[in-house]
Design a protein around this motif. Structure first.
Motif, PDB file in Angstrom:
ATOM      1  N   LEU A 129       1.029  -1.211   0.022  1.00  0.00           N
ATOM      2  CA  LEU A 129       0.017  -0.051   0.084  1.00  0.00           C
ATOM      3  C   LEU A 129       0.829   1.301  -0.082  1.00  0.00           C
ATOM      4  CD1 LEU A 129      -2.857  -0.900   2.618  1.00  0.00           C
ATOM      5  CD2 LEU A 129      -2.768  -0.956  -0.041  1.00  0.00           C
ATOM      6  N   LEU A 130       2.052   1.217   0.457  1.00  0.00           N
ATOM      7  CA  LEU A 130       2.932   2.278   0.711  1.00  0.00           C
ATOM      8  C   LEU A 130       3.183   2.939  -0.896  1.00  0.00           C
ATOM      9  CD1 LEU A 130       5.619   1.677   3.203  1.00  0.00           C
ATOM     10  CD2 LEU A 130       3.846   3.206   3.349  1.00  0.00           C
ATOM     11  N   GLU A 131       3.297   1.685  -1.781  1.00  0.00           N
ATOM     12  CA  GLU A 131       3.617   2.233  -3.306  1.00  0.00           C
ATOM     13  C   GLU A 131       2.483   2.739  -4.185  1.00  0.00           C
ATOM     14  OE1 GLU A 131       6.119  -0.426  -5.304  1.00  0.00           O
ATOM     15  OE2 GLU A 131       6.707  -1.486  -3.157  1.00  0.00           O
ATOM     16  N   THR A 132       1.023   2.419  -3.305  1.00  0.00           N
ATOM     17  CA  THR A 132       0.096   2.455  -4.494  1.00  0.00           C
ATOM     18  C   THR A 132      -1.046   3.586  -3.725  1.00  0.00           C
ATOM     19  OG1 THR A 132      -1.144   0.581  -3.482  1.00  0.00           O
ATOM     20  CG2 THR A 132       0.269   0.240  -5.556  1.00  0.00           C
ATOM     21  N   ASP A 133      -1.244   3.659  -2.283  1.00  0.00           N
ATOM     22  CA  ASP A 133      -2.235   4.183  -1.688  1.00  0.00           C
ATOM     23  C   ASP A 133      -1.878   5.680  -1.631  1.00  0.00           C
ATOM     24  OD1 ASP A 133      -4.766   4.549  -0.411  1.00  0.00           O
ATOM     25  OD2 ASP A 133      -4.635   2.422   0.331  1.00  0.00           O
ATOM     26  N   ASN A 134      -2.886   6.551  -0.978  1.00  0.00           N
ATOM     27  CA  ASN A 134      -2.600   7.834  -0.712  1.00  0.00           C
ATOM     28  C   ASN A 134      -1.987   8.135   0.713  1.00  0.00           C
ATOM     29  OD1 ASN A 134      -4.716   8.135   1.775  1.00  0.00           O
ATOM     30  ND2 ASN A 134      -6.101   7.730   0.160  1.00  0.00           N
ATOM     31  N   GLU A 135      -1.696   9.553   0.772  1.00  0.00           N
ATOM     32  CA  GLU A 135      -0.737   9.880   1.876  1.00  0.00           C
ATOM     33  C   GLU A 135      -1.264   9.311   3.339  1.00  0.00           C
ATOM     34  OE1 GLU A 135       0.980  14.259   2.313  1.00  0.00           O
ATOM     35  OE2 GLU A 135      -1.079  14.258   3.600  1.00  0.00           O
ATOM     36  N   GLU A 136      -2.659   9.797   3.530  1.00  0.00           N
ATOM     37  CA  GLU A 136      -3.420   9.585   4.757  1.00  0.00           C
ATOM     38  C   GLU A 136      -3.218   8.040   5.225  1.00  0.00           C
ATOM     39  OE1 GLU A 136      -7.335  10.959   4.890  1.00  0.00           O
ATOM     40  OE2 GLU A 136      -6.667  13.126   5.127  1.00  0.00           O
ATOM     41  N   ASN A 137      -3.472   7.334   4.180  1.00  0.00           N
ATOM     42  CA  ASN A 137      -3.573   5.736   4.597  1.00  0.00           C
ATOM     43  C   ASN A 137      -2.121   5.225   4.684  1.00  0.00           C
ATOM     44  OD1 ASN A 137      -6.352   5.738   4.318  1.00  0.00           O
ATOM     45  ND2 ASN A 137      -6.416   4.793   2.104  1.00  0.00           N
ATOM     46  N   ALA A 138      -1.215   5.912   3.709  1.00  0.00           N
ATOM     47  CA  ALA A 138       0.332   5.337   3.934  1.00  0.00           C
ATOM     48  C   ALA A 138       0.601   5.819   5.321  1.00  0.00           C
ATOM     49  CB  ALA A 138       1.001   6.086   2.891  1.00  0.00           C
ATOM     50  N   LEU A 139       0.306   6.685   5.971  1.00  0.00           N
ATOM     51  CA  LEU A 139       1.191   7.395   7.099  1.00  0.00           C
ATOM     52  C   LEU A 139       0.478   6.464   8.296  1.00  0.00           C
ATOM     53  CD1 LEU A 139       0.440  11.199   6.841  1.00  0.00           C
ATOM     54  CD2 LEU A 139       2.602   9.822   7.058  1.00  0.00           C
ATOM     55  N   VAL A 140      -0.865   5.671   8.314  1.00  0.00           N
ATOM     56  CA  VAL A 140      -1.118   4.618   9.206  1.00  0.00           C
ATOM     57  C   VAL A 140      -0.439   3.396   8.884  1.00  0.00           C
ATOM     58  CG1 VAL A 140      -3.167   3.465  10.223  1.00  0.00           C
ATOM     59  CG2 VAL A 140      -3.396   5.920   9.177  1.00  0.00           C
ATOM     60  N   CYS A 141      -0.362   3.078   7.524  1.00  0.00           N
ATOM     61  CA  CYS A 141       0.814   1.850   7.201  1.00  0.00           C
ATOM     62  C   CYS A 141       1.853   1.913   7.768  1.00  0.00           C
ATOM     63  CB  CYS A 141       0.794   1.619   5.521  1.00  0.00           C
ATOM     64  SG  CYS A 141      -0.773   1.355   4.785  1.00  0.00           S
ATOM     65  N   LEU A 142       2.639   3.074   7.791  1.00  0.00           N
ATOM     66  CA  LEU A 142       4.091   3.097   8.390  1.00  0.00           C
ATOM     67  C   LEU A 142       4.186   2.917   9.903  1.00  0.00           C
ATOM     68  CD1 LEU A 142       5.116   6.224   6.439  1.00  0.00           C
ATOM     69  CD2 LEU A 142       6.175   3.773   6.289  1.00  0.00           C
ATOM     70  N   ARG A 143       2.885   3.436  10.591  1.00  0.00           N
ATOM     71  CA  ARG A 143       2.817   3.462  12.007  1.00  0.00           C
ATOM     72  C   ARG A 143       2.711   1.761  12.181  1.00  0.00           C
ATOM     73  NH1 ARG A 143      -0.767   7.789  12.115  1.00  0.00           N
ATOM     74  NH2 ARG A 143      -2.657   6.447  12.634  1.00  0.00           N
ATOM     75  N   ILE A 144       1.828   0.980  11.497  1.00  0.00           N
ATOM     76  CA  ILE A 144       1.760  -0.392  11.437  1.00  0.00           C
ATOM     77  C   ILE A 144       3.040  -1.169  11.413  1.00  0.00           C
ATOM     78  CG2 ILE A 144       0.638  -2.429  10.403  1.00  0.00           C
ATOM     79  CD1 ILE A 144      -1.784  -0.642   9.838  1.00  0.00           C
ATOM     80  N   ILE A 145       3.858  -0.749  10.369  1.00  0.00           N
ATOM     81  CA  ILE A 145       5.185  -1.318   9.883  1.00  0.00           C
ATOM     82  C   ILE A 145       5.838  -1.168  11.150  1.00  0.00           C
ATOM     83  CG2 ILE A 145       6.957  -1.351   8.541  1.00  0.00           C
ATOM     84  CD1 ILE A 145       4.943  -0.581   6.218  1.00  0.00           C
ATOM     85  N   ASN A 146       6.019  -0.207  11.589  1.00  0.00           N
ATOM     86  CA  ASN A 146       6.769   0.270  12.632  1.00  0.00           C
ATOM     87  C   ASN A 146       6.615  -0.723  13.997  1.00  0.00           C
ATOM     88  OD1 ASN A 146       8.439   1.325  14.749  1.00  0.00           O
ATOM     89  ND2 ASN A 146       7.957   3.556  14.140  1.00  0.00           N
ATOM     90  N   GLU A 147       5.367  -0.704  14.302  1.00  0.00           N
ATOM     91  CA  GLU A 147       4.698  -1.519  15.537  1.00  0.00           C
ATOM     92  C   GLU A 147       5.045  -2.891  15.581  1.00  0.00           C
ATOM     93  OE1 GLU A 147       2.841  -2.487  18.983  1.00  0.00           O
ATOM     94  OE2 GLU A 147       3.608  -0.436  18.561  1.00  0.00           O
ATOM     95  N   LEU A 148       4.645  -3.637  14.347  1.00  0.00           N
ATOM     96  CA  LEU A 148       4.857  -5.100  14.148  1.00  0.00           C
ATOM     97  C   LEU A 148       6.274  -5.288  13.986  1.00  0.00           C
ATOM     98  CD1 LEU A 148       1.924  -5.718  11.904  1.00  0.00           C
ATOM     99  CD2 LEU A 148       2.105  -5.796  14.287  1.00  0.00           C
ATOM    100  N   HIS A 149       7.165  -4.605  13.491  1.00  0.00           N
ATOM    101  CA  HIS A 149       8.463  -4.899  13.478  1.00  0.00           C
ATOM    102  C   HIS A 149       9.147  -4.713  14.869  1.00  0.00           C
ATOM    103  CE1 HIS A 149       8.542  -4.974   9.108  1.00  0.00           C
ATOM    104  NE2 HIS A 149       9.664  -5.558   9.085  1.00  0.00           N
ATOM    105  N   ARG A 150       8.742  -3.605  15.519  1.00  0.00           N
ATOM    106  CA  ARG A 150       9.326  -3.684  16.868  1.00  0.00           C
ATOM    107  C   ARG A 150       8.946  -4.676  17.788  1.00  0.00           C
ATOM    108  NH1 ARG A 150      11.789   1.050  18.063  1.00  0.00           N
ATOM    109  NH2 ARG A 150      11.619   2.845  16.459  1.00  0.00           N
ATOM    110  N   HIS A 151       7.701  -5.114  17.596  1.00  0.00           N
ATOM    111  CA  HIS A 151       7.211  -5.996  18.668  1.00  0.00           C
ATOM    112  C   HIS A 151       7.559  -7.509  18.403  1.00  0.00           C
ATOM    113  CE1 HIS A 151       4.509  -7.369  21.852  1.00  0.00           C
ATOM    114  NE2 HIS A 151       4.368  -8.367  21.361  1.00  0.00           N
ATOM    115  N   PHE A 152       7.120  -7.923  17.227  1.00  0.00           N
ATOM    116  CA  PHE A 152       7.535  -9.325  16.611  1.00  0.00           C
ATOM    117  C   PHE A 152       8.817  -9.290  15.819  1.00  0.00           C
ATOM    118  CE2 PHE A 152       2.931  -8.485  16.605  1.00  0.00           C
ATOM    119  CZ  PHE A 152       2.558  -9.634  17.464  1.00  0.00           C
TER     120      PHE A 152
END
Length: 414
Positions: A129-152
């Protein structure tokens, strides 16, 4: 049929889980109207907070033995909706709001063992989605990527390599977009939103852009819409990418050491970019876009300070660009945007506290003092103004200014 409000239900975990599941099913139902889907998503989102302020907080559902079933049902539907649906770039569209709410709910799922089986699928989709979606959605995607990598801490995989290459491409292409980013544009005004060629406009915008129409509400107010830029063109997304790259290096340094080193010449070029004088002097010059752009540059400078700790020799080879970039940023950073100036001073402090200060900034320090507006203004202040500044500035800002000035002066005196 509109979903019933959660507050009308009895405080029974099973009943709430069943209602949650029915809302999720409604979101995936092709026969449901968009406005009904939005209301269902809003009801879900409002009750997804682990807080006592909602009628039946999520934490009660989390303690239920049925939570894994609810999670499985929700996650499969959520991921399918996001994967199969087309990205939208008008903020007011119902389905765009649904997509954003779904992403926010994915982000709110607790990072526990129940979520672990879905992590790989979630990350794969978020990176796409980072490559295809819009700014608002991508910013949430980045928070998810950050959280899941840090935890798992998932194992290294080709998708991480692809992500790093994707970010490098954004930096590499940025100079080619510079003129477009700052090209003054008149307001978009159309009779009806359907008259707008969205696919054409989103290739030219880098921040949220209003679209004005001739339509009015029932009380006579003009109707306008907000067009959201593509994530790959967004200055706000660019601000958040460096921290993810740093996280990837922290987790996978043995796998990505050489890849991350390739960022150095790219980010050096990025911090030297500036709008032309003609653009800055144009009455239609968009200050909001420039502030977002400068914010991305400052985050890039902070990223460079981090890279310097690992790749000192490689950074030193580009020291001329570093000096040029920092001087340009001090010169152009808007004085009225206090948080940007503070972040710039902090980033500069980290750079100037290294060997780069004595090796490359000594001969430039008079120019630093001349062109750094904040330091120059402080030099010209009378004692009463100094007292007023100290009373209004927070400690971190004062410390940053003082240390930056100290390091610069110390370098110039050697």
């Amino acid at each position: 049929m509109a979903p019933p409000p959660m507050s009308s239900l009895l405080p029974d975990p099973i009943a709430h889980i069943n209602t949650f599941c029915s809302y999720v099913t409604m979101l995936a139902d092709h026969g449901s109207k968009d406005e009904i889907k939005l209301r269902a998503a809003q009801e879900l989102s409002e009750n997804f907070e682990a807080s006592t302020s909602v009628p039946f907080p999520l934490k009660v559902i989390l303690s239920s033995s049925e939570y894994p079933t609810f999670l499985d049902h929700s996650m499969k539907k959520f991921l399918k909706i996001l994967q199969d649906g087309e990205p939208l770039f008008i903020g007011e569209y119902n389905i765009q709001q649904v997509r954003k709410l779904i992403l926010e709910m994915i982000h709110r799922f607790p990072s526990n063992d129940h979520l672990r089986p879905y992590v790989k699928h979630i990350l794969t989709l978020m990176l796409k989605l980072l490559e295809t979606d819009n700014e608002e959605n991508a910013l949430v995607c980045l928070r998810i990527i950050n959280e899941l990598h840090r935890h798992f801490r998932p194992t290294f995989n080709p998708e991480i390599q692809h992500f790093l290459n994707f970010v490098k491409t954004i930096y590499r292409e940025l100079p080619n977009h510079l003129s477009n980013i700052f090209e003054p544009r008149p307001n978009y005004r159309v009779t009806d939103l359907s008259d707008i060629n969205v696919d054409q406009i989103i290739t030219k915008i880098y921040s949220i852009t209003p679209i004005y129409t001739d339509q009015t509400t029932t009380n006579g107010a003009a109707i306008h819409y907000n067009m959201i830029p593509k994530a790959v063109n967004s200055m706000k997304v660019l601000q958040e990418l460096p921290i993810i790259v740093v996280l990837m290096y922290t987790l996978y340094k043995q796998n990505v050491h050489n890849d991350v080193m390739e960022f150095i010449p790219l980010v050096m070029t990025t911090i030297t970019l500036q709008p032309s004088v003609a653009h800055r002097e144009n009455p239609l010059f968009c200050k909001e876009v420039f502030v977002d752009f400068m914010g991305a540059q400052i985050k890039t400078l902070s990223f460079l300070a981090y890279l310097n700790r690992i790749y000192k020799e490689a950074v030193a080879k580009h020291a001329t660009l570093l000096v040029k970039g920092m001087l340009g940023m001090f010169t152009l950073c808007p004085q009225e945007v206090a948080h940007l100036r503070k972040e710039l001073l902090i980033a500069a402090r980290h750079i100037l506290a290294t060997d780069l200060r004595t090796n490359h900034f000594i001969t430039m320090s008079p120019k630093v003092l001349k062109q750094a507006p904040l330091l120059r203004a402080m030099y010209r202040m009378n004692p009463q103004q100094h007292v007023a500044l100290m009373k209004t500035a927070d400690k971190k800002l004062v410390d940053s200014v003082c240390e930056c000035a100290y390091n610069t002066l110390k370098g110039g005196c050697h």
